[in-house]
Design a protein around this motif. Sequence first.
Motif, mmCIF file in Angstrom:
data_model
loop_
_atom_site.group_PDB
_atom_site.id
_atom_site.type_symbol
_atom_site.label_atom_id
_atom_site.label_comp_id
_atom_site.label_asym_id
_atom_site.label_seq_id
_atom_site.Cartn_x
_atom_site.Cartn_y
_atom_site.Cartn_z
ATOM 1 N N ARG A 10 0.731 -1.212 0.261
ATOM 2 C CA ARG A 10 0.277 -0.094 0.235
ATOM 3 C C ARG A 10 1.071 1.375 -0.089
ATOM 4 N NH1 ARG A 10 -1.727 3.983 3.224
ATOM 5 N NH2 ARG A 10 -0.629 1.986 4.417
ATOM 6 N N ARG A 11 2.389 0.817 0.650
ATOM 7 C CA ARG A 11 3.040 1.960 0.578
ATOM 8 C C ARG A 11 4.427 1.543 0.581
ATOM 9 N NH1 ARG A 11 2.528 6.690 5.615
ATOM 10 N NH2 ARG A 11 1.076 7.651 4.235
ATOM 11 N N LEU A 12 4.518 1.774 -0.455
ATOM 12 C CA LEU A 12 5.683 1.351 -0.865
ATOM 13 C C LEU A 12 7.191 2.443 -1.199
ATOM 14 C CD1 LEU A 12 7.568 -1.098 -2.665
ATOM 15 C CD2 LEU A 12 6.587 -0.293 -4.580
ATOM 16 N N VAL A 13 8.347 1.958 -0.834
ATOM 17 C CA VAL A 13 9.732 2.948 -0.789
ATOM 18 C C VAL A 13 10.382 2.375 -2.293
ATOM 19 C CG1 VAL A 13 11.852 3.367 0.224
ATOM 20 C CG2 VAL A 13 9.662 3.167 1.827
ATOM 21 N N ILE A 14 10.603 2.668 -3.409
ATOM 22 C CA ILE A 14 11.965 2.486 -4.517
ATOM 23 C C ILE A 14 12.656 3.173 -4.159
ATOM 24 C CG2 ILE A 14 11.935 2.147 -6.659
ATOM 25 C CD1 ILE A 14 8.774 2.558 -6.430
ATOM 26 N N LYS A 15 14.122 2.253 -4.035
ATOM 27 C CA LYS A 15 15.170 2.354 -4.190
ATOM 28 C C LYS A 15 15.938 2.511 -5.405
ATOM 29 C CE LYS A 15 19.765 2.285 -3.067
ATOM 30 N NZ LYS A 15 21.268 2.083 -3.469
ATOM 31 N N VAL A 16 16.025 4.028 -5.936
ATOM 32 C CA VAL A 16 17.141 2.736 -7.398
ATOM 33 C C VAL A 16 18.794 3.408 -7.235
ATOM 34 C CG1 VAL A 16 17.218 4.539 -9.701
ATOM 35 C CG2 VAL A 16 15.334 3.951 -8.752
ATOM 36 N N GLY A 17 19.615 2.042 -7.337
ATOM 37 C CA GLY A 17 20.720 2.594 -6.802
ATOM 38 C C GLY A 17 21.542 3.411 -8.254
ATOM 39 N N SER A 18 22.291 4.380 -8.234
ATOM 40 C CA SER A 18 23.155 5.025 -9.097
ATOM 41 C C SER A 18 24.075 3.974 -10.486
ATOM 42 C CB SER A 18 24.819 5.155 -8.767
ATOM 43 O OG SER A 18 24.760 5.867 -7.479
ATOM 44 N N SER A 19 24.170 2.398 -9.691
ATOM 45 C CA SER A 19 25.085 2.317 -11.318
ATOM 46 C C SER A 19 23.897 2.004 -12.425
ATOM 47 C CB SER A 19 25.137 1.055 -11.239
ATOM 48 O OG SER A 19 24.617 -0.204 -10.708
ATOM 49 N N LEU A 20 22.101 2.472 -12.112
ATOM 50 C CA LEU A 20 21.318 1.922 -12.918
ATOM 51 C C LEU A 20 20.577 3.215 -13.880
ATOM 52 C CD1 LEU A 20 18.737 0.312 -10.712
ATOM 53 C CD2 LEU A 20 20.017 -0.550 -12.593
ATOM 54 N N LEU A 21 20.875 4.741 -13.001
ATOM 55 C CA LEU A 21 20.221 5.647 -13.771
ATOM 56 C C LEU A 21 21.558 6.665 -14.306
ATOM 57 C CD1 LEU A 21 18.871 7.267 -10.444
ATOM 58 C CD2 LEU A 21 17.772 7.213 -12.981
ATOM 59 N N ILE A 22 22.991 6.165 -13.675
ATOM 60 C CA ILE A 22 24.289 6.844 -14.359
ATOM 61 C C ILE A 22 24.991 5.159 -15.204
ATOM 62 C CG2 ILE A 22 25.901 8.341 -14.160
ATOM 63 C CD1 ILE A 22 23.319 9.030 -12.896
ATOM 64 N N ASP A 23 25.512 6.202 -16.273
ATOM 65 C CA ASP A 23 26.223 5.407 -17.321
ATOM 66 C C ASP A 23 27.173 5.738 -16.447
ATOM 67 O OD1 ASP A 23 27.110 7.367 -18.608
ATOM 68 O OD2 ASP A 23 26.245 6.581 -20.335
ATOM 69 N N GLU A 24 28.526 5.043 -17.820
ATOM 70 C CA GLU A 24 30.473 5.112 -17.503
ATOM 71 C C GLU A 24 30.636 6.388 -16.964
ATOM 72 O OE1 GLU A 24 31.704 2.529 -15.887
ATOM 73 O OE2 GLU A 24 30.039 1.053 -15.624
ATOM 74 N N GLN A 25 30.499 7.426 -18.593
ATOM 75 C CA GLN A 25 30.698 8.365 -18.683
ATOM 76 C C GLN A 25 30.283 9.282 -17.633
ATOM 77 O OE1 GLN A 25 29.693 6.003 -20.993
ATOM 78 N NE2 GLN A 25 32.250 5.848 -20.706
ATOM 79 N N GLY A 26 28.889 9.193 -16.626
ATOM 80 C CA GLY A 26 28.358 10.367 -15.984
ATOM 81 C C GLY A 26 27.222 10.762 -16.503
ATOM 82 N N GLU A 27 26.510 9.753 -17.291
ATOM 83 C CA GLU A 27 25.497 10.764 -17.980
ATOM 84 C C GLU A 27 24.236 10.074 -17.180
ATOM 85 O OE1 GLU A 27 25.546 12.569 -20.282
ATOM 86 O OE2 GLU A 27 27.646 13.717 -20.794
ATOM 87 N N LEU A 28 23.212 9.965 -17.522
ATOM 88 C CA LEU A 28 22.172 10.829 -17.177
ATOM 89 C C LEU A 28 21.664 8.944 -18.391
ATOM 90 C CD1 LEU A 28 20.170 10.746 -14.815
ATOM 91 C CD2 LEU A 28 19.031 11.934 -16.300
ATOM 92 N N ASN A 29 21.027 7.753 -18.018
ATOM 93 C CA ASN A 29 20.063 6.915 -18.516
ATOM 94 C C ASN A 29 18.869 7.433 -18.709
ATOM 95 O OD1 ASN A 29 22.684 5.225 -18.743
ATOM 96 N ND2 ASN A 29 22.128 4.059 -16.845
ATOM 97 N N ARG A 30 18.434 8.598 -19.449
ATOM 98 C CA ARG A 30 17.624 9.194 -19.573
ATOM 99 C C ARG A 30 16.143 7.899 -20.205
ATOM 100 N NH1 ARG A 30 17.373 14.294 -18.444
ATOM 101 N NH2 ARG A 30 19.086 15.136 -18.430
ATOM 102 N N GLY A 31 16.269 7.064 -21.422
ATOM 103 C CA GLY A 31 15.197 5.994 -21.411
ATOM 104 C C GLY A 31 15.192 5.166 -20.753
#
Length: 372
Positions: A10-31
Amino acid sequence: MKPFSTADSRRLVIKVGSSLLIDEQGELNRGWLEGLAHDIAELHAQQKDLLVVSSGAIAIGSKVIGINKRRASLSELQAAAAAGQVQLAHAWSEALAKHDIQTAQILLTPEDTENRRRFLNARGTLGRLLEHRVVPIINENDTVTTEEIRYGDNDRLAARVAQLVMADGLLLLSDVDGLYRTDPTKDTSAEHIPEVRTIDDDIVGMAGETRSDIGTGGMATKVQAARIATHAGCATIIASGQIERPISALANGARHTVFIAEGTPAAVRKQWLVGVMKTRGRLMIDQGAAGALQNGKSLLPVGVVAANGSFQRGDVVTICDDAGKEIGRGLVEYDQSDAAKVAGSRSEGIEDKLGYRGATVMIHRDNLVVFD
Ligand code: GLU
């Protein structure tokens, strides 16, 4: 039967790690972020309360200010986090705005979740945001935390947030699809553990020291997070985010590990209140308020007849009826002197009595136990 899934929450906390969001070059994985935002929007449409704990500020910020994060000092990392956080929060707000979901930024330190006064403030803010259907985007407040007092990894921060808001589900999305008996990066035949009922030494041992490259939390911090959350009545799922739409994938049977909760968040909070040995003061309440408490309502200042003792906001106090019998206890929202001033006042009268806009409740129902 499935032990727990995000659909049950009913109430969910979603934790997203850096390696998913940001690639090796420090760019955001927008897609990828857009796919996850889609999943989040689906859960939001089901009227679930959702909170996101997102890492990635240091990873984006290192590129922004031009440092190598592996060789950087603590203050350089803090500077990177400050620069990166602006972009991180912006990316989340843009991604969710496409689904007409509003976001808010919350930065927390370990003190904010451990000190009870601050705990009440953080809890109040998050509670109001959720009531307004806003999705809080949370990260550690890296600017003011030193090496010794940092969470350092957002796995544990996410577990503390889950405890703070009494979430019933915590989803840790990272580059691993759960817990294995041995390190799957070294042993291809490592046995996957789908469900954990008790986090014993055997489980802690399995968590070992596996680390991913971009983020800071390995499996050990995930198991520690699961321990904090499950003890607070919150089931925890470790799943891989290295796929498009990772939450939908989970619903369609993607591999993960679920840690079963010990009780419900409300039962755990009540048990803790009952176990507190020394209460700091006493609130005497009238019969109307006593009846309201029996019906599961919060204690309002108007129902308080007297406030005695030397308690502060966030302390546990005893509640007694007009005959002096102890009928419950709870975490009080006012210091004793202010509690005495607002005792008997209706909400509209509180500001006049105090000179500032105080809490509308004396003890919130989530922080209250009433004895039978
Ligand atoms: N607060 C850090 C950041 O956003 C991340 C900590 C972690 O990797 O969990 O960069």
